[in-house]
Design an enzyme around this catalytic site. Sequence first.
Site, mmCIF file in Angstrom:
data_model
loop_
_atom_site.group_PDB
_atom_site.id
_atom_site.type_symbol
_atom_site.label_atom_id
_atom_site.label_comp_id
_atom_site.label_asym_id
_atom_site.label_seq_id
_atom_site.Cartn_x
_atom_site.Cartn_y
_atom_site.Cartn_z
ATOM 1 C CE LYS A 112 2.724 -6.473 5.309
ATOM 2 N NZ LYS A 112 2.925 -7.490 4.279
HETATM 3 C C1 LIG Z 1 1.964 -8.332 3.774
HETATM 4 C C2 LIG Z 1 2.187 -8.858 2.416
HETATM 5 C C3 LIG Z 1 1.114 -9.145 1.580
HETATM 6 C C4 LIG Z 1 -0.322 -9.003 2.031
HETATM 7 O O1 LIG Z 1 -0.691 -7.663 2.269
HETATM 8 P P1 LIG Z 1 -2.022 -7.313 3.088
HETATM 9 O O2 LIG Z 1 -2.000 -5.856 3.271
HETATM 10 O O3 LIG Z 1 -1.894 -8.061 4.402
HETATM 11 O O4 LIG Z 1 -3.167 -7.818 2.300
HETATM 12 C C5 LIG Z 1 1.391 -9.563 0.289
HETATM 13 N N1 LIG Z 1 2.653 -9.745 -0.137
HETATM 14 C C6 LIG Z 1 3.715 -9.491 0.647
HETATM 15 C C7 LIG Z 1 5.084 -9.731 0.124
HETATM 16 C C8 LIG Z 1 3.525 -9.033 1.948
HETATM 17 O O5 LIG Z 1 4.570 -8.774 2.721
#
Ligand SMILES: *Cc1c(COP(=O)(O)O)cnc(C)c1O
Length: 462
Positions: A112
Amino acid sequence: MRYISTRGNVEPKGFIDTVLMGLADDGGLMVPSEIPVVSAATLEEWRSLSYQELFLKIFAYYTNDEIPLEDLQEMVNTSYGNFRTPEVTPIHQVNDSLYVLELFHGPTFAFKDVALQFMGELYSYISKKQNKIIHILGATSGDTGAAAIQGVRGKEGIKICILHPHGKVSKVQELQMTTVDDSNVLNLSVHGNFDDCQKVIKDLFADLDFKSRYHLRAINSINFVRILAQTVYYFYAYLHVDGSSEKKINISVPSGNFGNIFSGYLAKQMGLPINKLIIATNENNILERFVNTGEYKPGSFTSTYSPSMDIQVASNFERYLYYLVGEDSEKLSAYMSKLQTEGKITVEGEALQQVQKDFAALGVKNDQCLNTIAKYQKEYSYLLDPHTACGIAAYEAFNGSDEIGITFATAHPAKFDEAITLIDIKQEFPAQIKALFEMPQHQTVVDHDKDEIVRQLQAFYK
Ligand SMILES: *Cc1c(COP(=O)(O)O)cnc(C)c1O
């Protein structure tokens, strides 16, 4: 480039207005009015670019000169200067057919950060340039909140409130959010699960009067700029994995809200020749069921070792559905109201065939997730976090014998030590994470009650 809503009832907008709008005013999601296509020759030229340079090339198709190049460049350099490696998203080769794109070298050790470090800079820029009050409101299953808070903490003109499900995020995630003591940050810890938190946020953003009175801005992946920032590493990964090979390249993505994988879909529509896009989920396998049967139906919620994927209602799914129905807003809107009234959507025939051409999907069970972590530690001395392990298990299920697989590592294993200790693996935490355990926490625990949450927001944003 103009941006329109999937539901068709928003006047076309520019880039900055689209960023500020977040969820479209008609309840849909904003998408580019047409997807720009990058030629094969241009792609070749991009092989030699740094991550930051590639970012600028891709954004140039989307920002309409609303942001001067020097300003964009400065934001990009600041954002990715906060990463622990100069490559930003380095590639780790595991064996002849498997590469891992490590997306966890940002401040909060999860993917993120890649989009949210930039988004924090962008919001700060818009706030200064346009003299706008920016009040960020978001829900998190753990990683978004931490990354968003790190992206804007202490920044002038911006306040951020993040809802997380009480006791349902990992200890490190909780600490990353709640040990921040800047006065522009409010953590609401909600008795409920992630979907409950996301529902409150969606309702508040749908209340246009409330949204404008309190200057609410989104950081969820409903915001198009997050999707766009994430397309950059699809290009980066593709262009940096063995450029001379003729082999097909598949990409496996640990998925929850369909944000990351939708960025891959967008990259592919832009001309990046990815072979299979593989959706990896856990026991909350709505996306796997959709790809296999055409039925999209939120089921019951299960807590797993990969909590950031414990999601039943994938917000970005609407973006994909919009393209699946041929960019027909009326059809899309009919589907979305069906989801409201009947609790499910079904696609059949050619549309289902198209879905199965676009994606492969696997819901990885808890024990398979742990077995995968143990296997890669034993065979390759490479420690996977549980989300990445789901990605690798899905890669194993779908990668053809003469194909290259790139799996995205969406988090550093230290973030999810709870699962890793279950298989008796002891890891050394990075110093930044160790330090969190000594710091005081700041959070307000609230019931899953919209009125109470609204009162908290009114007091914070006033
Ligand atoms: C947010 C997240 C996901 C999922 O990502 P999306 O964009 O919501 O599909 C997968 N793995 C981790 C570690 C995350 O923080």
